[in-house]
Motif scaffolding. Structure first.
Motif, mmCIF file in Angstrom:
data_model
loop_
_atom_site.group_PDB
_atom_site.id
_atom_site.type_symbol
_atom_site.label_atom_id
_atom_site.label_comp_id
_atom_site.label_asym_id
_atom_site.label_seq_id
_atom_site.Cartn_x
_atom_site.Cartn_y
_atom_site.Cartn_z
ATOM 1 N N ALA A 94 100.495 130.713 20.575
ATOM 2 C CA ALA A 94 99.290 130.562 21.416
ATOM 3 C C ALA A 94 98.093 130.209 20.541
ATOM 4 N N PRO A 95 97.098 129.462 21.083
ATOM 5 C CA PRO A 95 95.969 129.012 20.266
ATOM 6 C C PRO A 95 95.240 130.146 19.545
ATOM 7 N N ASP A 96 95.022 131.286 20.232
ATOM 8 C CA ASP A 96 94.285 132.366 19.552
ATOM 9 C C ASP A 96 95.126 133.010 18.455
ATOM 10 N N GLN A 97 96.468 133.082 18.694
ATOM 11 C CA GLN A 97 97.353 133.620 17.647
ATOM 12 C C GLN A 97 97.345 132.686 16.442
ATOM 13 N N ALA A 102 95.827 131.472 10.965
ATOM 14 C CA ALA A 102 95.173 130.545 10.031
ATOM 15 C C ALA A 102 94.139 131.303 9.195
ATOM 16 N N ARG A 103 93.326 132.118 9.855
ATOM 17 C CA ARG A 103 92.274 132.863 9.135
ATOM 18 C C ARG A 103 92.896 133.778 8.097
ATOM 19 N N GLU A 104 93.954 134.465 8.502
ATOM 20 C CA GLU A 104 94.570 135.446 7.620
ATOM 21 C C GLU A 104 95.199 134.771 6.392
ATOM 22 N N THR A 105 95.975 133.691 6.623
ATOM 23 C CA THR A 105 96.650 133.056 5.486
ATOM 24 C C THR A 105 95.657 132.321 4.581
ATOM 25 N N ALA A 106 94.659 131.689 5.198
ATOM 26 C CA ALA A 106 93.698 130.923 4.383
ATOM 27 C C ALA A 106 92.874 131.866 3.505
ATOM 28 N N ARG A 107 92.456 132.969 4.098
ATOM 29 C CA ARG A 107 91.570 133.915 3.399
ATOM 30 C C ARG A 107 92.215 134.431 2.109
ATOM 31 N N THR A 108 93.539 134.620 2.143
ATOM 32 C CA THR A 108 94.204 135.255 1.000
ATOM 33 C C THR A 108 94.679 134.247 -0.053
ATOM 34 N N ASP A 111 94.063 130.154 -4.834
ATOM 35 C CA ASP A 111 93.696 128.860 -5.427
ATOM 36 C C ASP A 111 94.214 127.729 -4.530
ATOM 37 N N LEU A 112 93.951 126.488 -4.935
ATOM 38 C CA LEU A 112 94.330 125.355 -4.071
ATOM 39 C C LEU A 112 95.844 125.250 -3.895
ATOM 40 N N ALA A 113 96.602 125.606 -4.945
ATOM 41 C CA ALA A 113 98.065 125.534 -4.826
ATOM 42 C C ALA A 113 98.542 126.530 -3.767
ATOM 43 N N ALA A 114 97.949 127.727 -3.775
ATOM 44 C CA ALA A 114 98.340 128.733 -2.783
ATOM 45 C C ALA A 114 97.901 128.297 -1.386
ATOM 46 N N LEU A 115 96.739 127.639 -1.310
ATOM 47 C CA LEU A 115 96.251 127.170 -0.008
ATOM 48 C C LEU A 115 97.168 126.065 0.533
ATOM 49 N N GLU A 116 97.615 125.183 -0.347
ATOM 50 C CA GLU A 116 98.522 124.110 0.086
ATOM 51 C C GLU A 116 99.852 124.705 0.569
ATOM 52 N N ALA A 117 100.348 125.714 -0.181
ATOM 53 C CA ALA A 117 101.606 126.354 0.227
ATOM 54 C C ALA A 117 101.432 127.049 1.582
ATOM 55 N N ALA A 118 100.254 127.660 1.786
ATOM 56 C CA ALA A 118 100.006 128.334 3.070
ATOM 57 C C ALA A 118 99.979 127.314 4.204
ATOM 58 N N GLU A 214 87.589 125.715 5.234
ATOM 59 C CA GLU A 214 86.485 126.536 4.713
ATOM 60 C C GLU A 214 86.887 127.229 3.420
ATOM 61 N N ARG A 215 88.148 127.670 3.346
ATOM 62 C CA ARG A 215 88.633 128.273 2.086
ATOM 63 C C ARG A 215 88.683 127.201 0.990
ATOM 64 N N GLN A 216 89.096 125.995 1.385
ATOM 65 C CA GLN A 216 89.137 124.872 0.434
ATOM 66 C C GLN A 216 87.733 124.624 -0.122
ATOM 67 N N ILE A 217 86.738 124.649 0.748
ATOM 68 C CA ILE A 217 85.352 124.427 0.303
ATOM 69 C C ILE A 217 84.950 125.527 -0.690
ATOM 70 N N GLU A 218 85.323 126.769 -0.386
ATOM 71 C CA GLU A 218 84.983 127.873 -1.311
ATOM 72 C C GLU A 218 85.613 127.646 -2.685
ATOM 73 N N LEU A 219 86.854 127.132 -2.679
ATOM 74 C CA LEU A 219 87.567 126.956 -3.954
ATOM 75 C C LEU A 219 87.060 125.738 -4.728
ATOM 76 N N VAL A 220 86.672 124.701 -4.022
ATOM 77 C CA VAL A 220 86.201 123.456 -4.673
ATOM 78 C C VAL A 220 84.766 123.624 -5.188
ATOM 79 N N LYS A 221 84.001 124.468 -4.519
ATOM 80 C CA LYS A 221 82.609 124.789 -4.881
ATOM 81 C C LYS A 221 81.714 123.544 -4.988
ATOM 82 N N PRO A 222 81.686 122.717 -3.942
ATOM 83 C CA PRO A 222 80.816 121.528 -4.022
ATOM 84 C C PRO A 222 79.340 121.910 -3.898
#
Ligand code: URA
Length: 300
Positions: A94-97, A102-108, A111-118, A214-222
Protein backbone atom coordinates in the motif's frame (compact mmCIF):
# COMPACT_ATOMS: atom_id res chain seq x y z
CA UNK A 1 -15.95 -6.29 -47.12
CA UNK A 2 -12.63 -8.08 -47.38
CA UNK A 3 -11.05 -9.03 -44.04
CA UNK A 4 -7.73 -7.25 -43.47
CA UNK A 5 -4.68 -9.52 -43.47
CA UNK A 6 -3.48 -10.55 -40.03
CA UNK A 7 -0.06 -9.03 -40.75
CA UNK A 8 -1.78 -5.69 -41.50
CA UNK A 9 -3.80 -5.88 -38.28
CA UNK A 10 -0.72 -6.77 -36.23
CA UNK A 11 1.32 -3.95 -37.78
CA UNK A 12 -1.51 -1.51 -37.01
CA UNK A 13 -1.67 -2.70 -33.39
CA UNK A 14 2.11 -2.29 -32.99
CA UNK A 15 1.98 1.18 -34.58
CA UNK A 16 -0.76 2.15 -32.15
CA UNK A 17 1.28 0.84 -29.19
CA UNK A 18 4.31 2.84 -30.34
CA UNK A 19 2.18 5.98 -30.80
CA UNK A 20 0.85 5.78 -27.24
CA UNK A 21 4.32 5.15 -25.83
CA UNK A 22 4.22 1.39 -25.24
CA UNK A 23 7.71 0.32 -26.31
CA UNK A 24 8.33 -2.61 -23.99
CA UNK A 25 6.38 -5.84 -23.76
CA UNK A 26 6.18 -7.58 -20.42
CA UNK A 27 4.45 -10.68 -19.12
CA UNK A 28 3.21 -11.27 -15.60
CA UNK A 29 5.52 -14.25 -15.30
CA UNK A 30 9.19 -14.55 -16.27
CA UNK A 31 9.98 -16.59 -19.37
CA UNK A 32 13.02 -18.84 -19.29
CA UNK A 33 14.07 -18.58 -22.93
CA UNK A 34 17.07 -20.83 -22.36
CA UNK A 35 14.73 -23.66 -21.36
CA UNK A 36 12.98 -23.33 -24.74
CA UNK A 37 16.02 -24.60 -26.63
CA UNK A 38 16.33 -23.12 -30.12
CA UNK A 39 13.03 -21.22 -30.11
CA UNK A 40 13.82 -17.50 -30.35
CA UNK A 41 11.29 -14.93 -29.01
CA UNK A 42 9.98 -13.99 -32.49
CA UNK A 43 9.76 -17.59 -33.78
CA UNK A 44 6.53 -18.43 -32.03
CA UNK A 45 4.75 -15.35 -33.39
CA UNK A 46 6.05 -15.99 -36.90
CA UNK A 47 4.88 -19.63 -36.73
CA UNK A 48 1.40 -18.57 -35.58
CA UNK A 49 1.15 -15.97 -38.33
CA UNK A 50 2.05 -18.58 -40.94
CA UNK A 51 -0.77 -20.87 -39.76
CA UNK A 52 -4.16 -20.48 -41.49
CA UNK A 53 -5.83 -20.44 -38.04
CA UNK A 54 -8.52 -17.89 -37.05
CA UNK A 55 -7.29 -14.55 -35.69
CA UNK A 56 -7.23 -14.34 -31.89
CA UNK A 57 -10.36 -12.91 -30.24
CA UNK A 58 -8.59 -9.63 -29.39
CA UNK A 59 -8.02 -8.99 -33.13
CA UNK A 60 -11.39 -10.21 -34.39
CA UNK A 61 -13.53 -7.81 -36.38
CA UNK A 62 -16.79 -6.76 -34.67
CA UNK A 63 -18.81 -9.13 -36.86
CA UNK A 64 -16.96 -12.31 -35.80
CA UNK A 65 -18.04 -14.18 -32.69
CA UNK A 66 -15.60 -13.94 -29.77
CA UNK A 67 -13.84 -17.23 -29.02
CA UNK A 68 -13.52 -18.26 -25.39
CA UNK A 69 -10.17 -17.55 -23.75
CA UNK A 70 -8.10 -20.68 -23.13
CA UNK A 71 -8.07 -21.73 -19.45
CA UNK A 72 -4.99 -20.45 -17.61
CA UNK A 73 -2.86 -22.97 -15.78
CA UNK A 74 -3.07 -22.55 -12.00
CA UNK A 75 0.14 -21.10 -10.56
CA UNK A 76 2.42 -23.75 -9.07
CA UNK A 77 2.20 -24.01 -5.31
CA UNK A 78 -1.40 -22.78 -4.97
CA UNK A 79 -2.64 -19.25 -4.40
CA UNK A 80 -0.19 -18.20 -1.70
CA UNK A 81 1.89 -15.02 -2.04
CA UNK A 82 5.07 -16.78 -3.11
CA UNK A 83 3.34 -18.11 -6.23
CA UNK A 84 2.11 -14.66 -7.36
CA UNK A 85 3.99 -12.93 -10.18
CA UNK A 86 6.57 -10.38 -9.07
CA UNK A 87 4.63 -7.41 -10.52
CA UNK A 88 1.53 -8.27 -8.49
CA UNK A 89 3.58 -8.64 -5.30
CA UNK A 90 5.04 -5.16 -5.82
CA UNK A 91 1.66 -3.58 -6.39
CA UNK A 92 0.44 -5.23 -3.16
CA UNK A 93 2.44 -2.76 -0.99
CA UNK A 94 0.00 0.00 0.00
CA UNK A 95 1.23 3.57 -0.70
CA UNK A 96 1.52 4.54 2.98
CA UNK A 97 3.35 1.28 3.80
CA UNK A 98 5.70 1.90 0.87
CA UNK A 99 6.41 5.44 2.08
CA UNK A 100 7.10 4.25 5.62
CA UNK A 101 9.40 1.51 4.33
CA UNK A 102 11.20 4.06 2.13
CA UNK A 103 11.76 6.43 5.08
CA UNK A 104 13.03 3.66 7.30
CA UNK A 105 15.47 2.12 4.80
CA UNK A 106 16.73 5.45 3.45
CA UNK A 107 17.32 6.92 6.90
CA UNK A 108 19.62 4.08 7.95
CA UNK A 109 21.82 4.08 4.82
CA UNK A 110 25.29 5.08 6.02
CA UNK A 111 26.71 5.90 2.58
CA UNK A 112 25.77 5.99 -1.12
CA UNK A 113 26.60 2.30 -1.61
CA UNK A 114 24.22 1.37 1.21
CA UNK A 115 21.58 3.73 -0.21
CA UNK A 116 21.89 2.13 -3.66
CA UNK A 117 21.58 -1.35 -2.12
CA UNK A 118 18.49 -0.20 -0.20
CA UNK A 119 16.96 1.14 -3.41
CA UNK A 120 17.78 -2.04 -5.29
CA UNK A 121 15.83 -4.12 -2.77
CA UNK A 122 12.99 -1.60 -2.35
CA UNK A 123 9.75 -2.75 -3.97
CA UNK A 124 7.52 0.17 -3.01
CA UNK A 125 7.79 2.12 -6.29
CA UNK A 126 5.67 0.67 -9.10
CA UNK A 127 8.12 1.98 -11.74
CA UNK A 128 10.58 -0.74 -10.78
CA UNK A 129 8.29 -3.41 -12.25
CA UNK A 130 8.66 -2.13 -15.81
CA UNK A 131 12.20 -0.70 -15.73
CA UNK A 132 15.24 -2.67 -16.81
CA UNK A 133 17.68 -1.03 -14.41
CA UNK A 134 17.92 1.18 -11.37
CA UNK A 135 19.42 4.58 -12.29
CA UNK A 136 21.01 5.95 -9.14
CA UNK A 137 23.48 8.70 -9.97
CA UNK A 138 26.33 9.76 -12.21
CA UNK A 139 29.26 11.99 -11.21
CA UNK A 140 30.99 12.59 -7.89
CA UNK A 141 29.92 11.02 -4.59
CA UNK A 142 30.26 14.41 -2.92
CA UNK A 143 29.79 17.58 -4.94
CA UNK A 144 29.18 21.30 -4.47
CA UNK A 145 26.54 21.16 -7.22
CA UNK A 146 23.83 18.50 -7.28
CA UNK A 147 21.61 18.24 -10.36
CA UNK A 148 18.14 16.71 -10.14
CA UNK A 149 16.17 15.82 -13.26
CA UNK A 150 12.79 14.24 -13.87
CA UNK A 151 13.20 10.54 -14.61
CA UNK A 152 15.44 8.14 -16.50
CA UNK A 153 14.60 7.67 -20.18
CA UNK A 154 15.25 4.77 -22.53
CA UNK A 155 19.04 5.19 -22.76
CA UNK A 156 19.37 5.67 -19.01
CA UNK A 157 17.25 2.56 -18.37
CA UNK A 158 19.51 0.49 -20.61
CA UNK A 159 22.72 1.83 -19.05
CA UNK A 160 21.51 2.16 -15.47
CA UNK A 161 22.84 5.75 -15.14
CA UNK A 162 21.02 9.10 -15.27
CA UNK A 163 21.37 11.53 -18.17
CA UNK A 164 23.42 9.45 -20.59
CA UNK A 165 21.19 10.00 -23.67
CA UNK A 166 20.94 13.07 -25.90
CA UNK A 167 19.57 15.28 -23.13
CA UNK A 168 22.43 14.17 -20.89
CA UNK A 169 24.99 14.96 -23.57
CA UNK A 170 23.56 18.47 -23.87
CA UNK A 171 23.63 18.77 -20.07
CA UNK A 172 27.33 17.85 -20.09
CA UNK A 173 28.02 20.54 -22.71
CA UNK A 174 26.07 23.11 -20.66
CA UNK A 175 28.10 22.22 -17.56
CA UNK A 176 31.35 22.39 -19.52
CA UNK A 177 30.40 25.93 -20.55
CA UNK A 178 30.60 26.96 -16.88
CA UNK A 179 33.80 24.97 -16.34
CA UNK A 180 32.29 21.86 -14.73
CA UNK A 181 32.95 18.23 -15.68
CA UNK A 182 31.14 15.05 -14.63
CA UNK A 183 33.52 14.63 -11.69
CA UNK A 184 32.52 18.04 -10.28
CA UNK A 185 28.78 17.37 -10.01
CA UNK A 186 26.34 14.75 -8.77
CA UNK A 187 23.51 14.00 -11.21
CA UNK A 188 20.28 12.18 -10.35
CA UNK A 189 16.48 12.29 -10.81
CA UNK A 190 13.35 12.56 -8.66
CA UNK A 191 12.60 8.89 -9.48
CA UNK A 192 15.13 6.11 -9.91
CA UNK A 193 13.39 3.99 -12.54
CA UNK A 194 12.17 4.79 -16.03
CA UNK A 195 8.42 5.49 -16.26
CA UNK A 196 6.86 3.39 -19.06
CA UNK A 197 6.75 5.31 -22.34
CA UNK A 198 8.74 8.15 -20.70
CA UNK A 199 5.64 9.60 -19.10
CA UNK A 200 6.04 12.11 -16.26
CA UNK A 201 6.31 10.31 -12.91
CA UNK A 202 3.13 10.52 -10.83
CA UNK A 203 3.27 12.52 -7.57
CA UNK A 204 3.00 9.21 -5.69
CA UNK A 205 5.98 7.70 -7.53
CA UNK A 206 8.07 10.80 -6.83
CA UNK A 207 6.92 10.93 -3.21
CA UNK A 208 7.91 7.34 -2.45
CA UNK A 209 11.38 7.94 -3.92
CA UNK A 210 11.82 11.19 -2.00
CA UNK A 211 13.18 9.75 1.29
CA UNK A 212 15.98 8.14 -0.76
CA UNK A 213 16.64 11.39 -2.61
CA UNK A 214 16.71 13.40 0.61
CA UNK A 215 19.18 10.95 2.16
CA UNK A 216 21.22 11.16 -1.06
CA UNK A 217 21.30 14.95 -0.71
CA UNK A 218 22.50 14.62 2.91
CA UNK A 219 25.30 12.28 1.80
CA UNK A 220 26.37 14.33 -1.25
CA UNK A 221 26.33 17.58 0.80
CA UNK A 222 25.80 20.00 -2.11
CA UNK A 223 25.97 23.75 -1.58
CA UNK A 224 23.59 24.36 -4.46
CA UNK A 225 20.95 22.25 -6.26
CA UNK A 226 20.04 22.68 -9.92
CA UNK A 227 16.54 21.43 -10.77
CA UNK A 228 15.98 20.44 -14.39
CA UNK A 229 12.49 20.96 -15.77
CA UNK A 230 9.05 21.58 -14.34
CA UNK A 231 8.43 18.15 -12.81
CA UNK A 232 11.65 18.18 -10.75
CA UNK A 233 11.24 21.85 -9.79
CA UNK A 234 7.61 21.55 -8.67
CA UNK A 235 8.24 18.35 -6.75
CA UNK A 236 11.40 19.47 -4.97
CA UNK A 237 10.16 22.97 -4.17
CA UNK A 238 6.67 21.82 -3.21
CA UNK A 239 4.93 24.35 -5.46
CA UNK A 240 2.49 24.20 -8.34
CA UNK A 241 3.96 26.98 -10.54
CA UNK A 242 5.19 26.19 -14.04
CA UNK A 243 8.88 26.11 -14.93
CA UNK A 244 8.79 29.48 -16.73
CA UNK A 245 7.74 31.11 -13.47
CA UNK A 246 10.09 29.05 -11.27
CA UNK A 247 13.28 29.32 -13.29
CA UNK A 248 15.82 32.10 -13.10
CA UNK A 249 15.71 33.03 -9.43
CA UNK A 250 17.06 31.44 -6.28
CA UNK A 251 14.55 29.37 -4.33
CA UNK A 252 14.74 27.62 -1.00
CA UNK A 253 14.34 23.87 -1.11
CA UNK A 254 12.92 22.52 2.16
CA UNK A 255 13.98 19.03 3.29
CA UNK A 256 12.24 16.74 5.79
CA UNK A 257 15.27 17.02 8.10
CA UNK A 258 14.55 20.74 8.47
CA UNK A 259 17.55 21.69 6.30
CA UNK A 260 17.01 24.25 3.54
CA UNK A 261 19.13 24.40 0.41
CA UNK A 262 19.47 27.07 -2.27
CA UNK A 263 18.04 25.77 -5.54
CA UNK A 264 17.93 27.12 -9.07
CA UNK A 265 15.32 25.72 -11.44
CA UNK A 266 16.03 25.79 -15.15
CA UNK A 267 14.69 24.40 -18.41
CA UNK A 268 15.13 20.69 -19.02
CA UNK A 269 17.81 19.84 -21.63
CA UNK A 270 15.26 17.65 -23.48
CA UNK A 271 13.11 20.79 -23.89
CA UNK A 272 16.16 22.74 -25.05
CA UNK A 273 16.81 20.11 -27.72
CA UNK A 274 13.30 20.72 -29.06
CA UNK A 275 13.38 24.49 -28.49
CA UNK A 276 16.93 25.77 -29.11
CA UNK A 277 15.82 29.41 -28.82
CA UNK A 278 15.18 28.78 -25.09
CA UNK A 279 18.88 27.97 -24.53
CA UNK A 280 19.59 31.62 -23.75
CA UNK A 281 17.33 31.39 -20.65
CA UNK A 282 19.06 28.21 -19.45
CA UNK A 283 22.41 29.92 -20.06
CA UNK A 284 21.43 32.80 -17.77
CA UNK A 285 20.39 30.30 -15.07
CA UNK A 286 23.71 28.46 -15.35
CA UNK A 287 25.65 31.71 -15.08
CA UNK A 288 23.78 32.44 -11.84
CA UNK A 289 24.80 29.00 -10.53
CA UNK A 290 28.42 29.59 -11.54
CA UNK A 291 28.43 33.01 -9.84
CA UNK A 292 26.97 31.60 -6.63
CA UNK A 293 29.48 28.73 -6.53
CA UNK A 294 32.43 31.12 -6.98
CA UNK A 295 31.02 33.51 -4.37
CA UNK A 296 30.75 30.65 -1.87
CA UNK A 297 34.30 29.49 -2.74
CA UNK A 298 35.67 33.03 -2.20
CA UNK A 299 33.92 33.17 1.15
CA UNK A 300 35.35 29.82 2.35
N1 URA B 1 15.77 13.12 -18.57
C1 URA B 1 15.77 13.17 -17.22
O1 URA B 1 15.05 13.96 -16.61
N2 URA B 1 16.61 12.36 -16.58
C2 URA B 1 17.43 11.51 -17.19
O2 URA B 1 18.17 10.80 -16.52
C3 URA B 1 17.42 11.49 -18.60
C4 URA B 1 16.57 12.30 -19.27
Amino acid sequence: MEEPKRETVLAAVLDWYAAVGVDTSLGDEPVDWLARGDVAPGDELRRRLAEPAAAPASMATPSSAPSPAPPRAAPPGGADDRARPAMQQRAALAPDQALMAARETARTAADLAALEAALASFDGCGLKATAKNLCFFRGAAEARLMIVGEAPGRDEDIEGRPFVGRAGQLLDRMLAAIGLAEGDVHITNIVYWRPPGNRTPTPQEAEVCRPFLERQIELVKPEVVLLLGGAAAKHMLGVADGIMRLRGSWRTMPLASGARLPAMATLHPAYLLRTPVAKRMAWRDLLAVEARLSREADRA
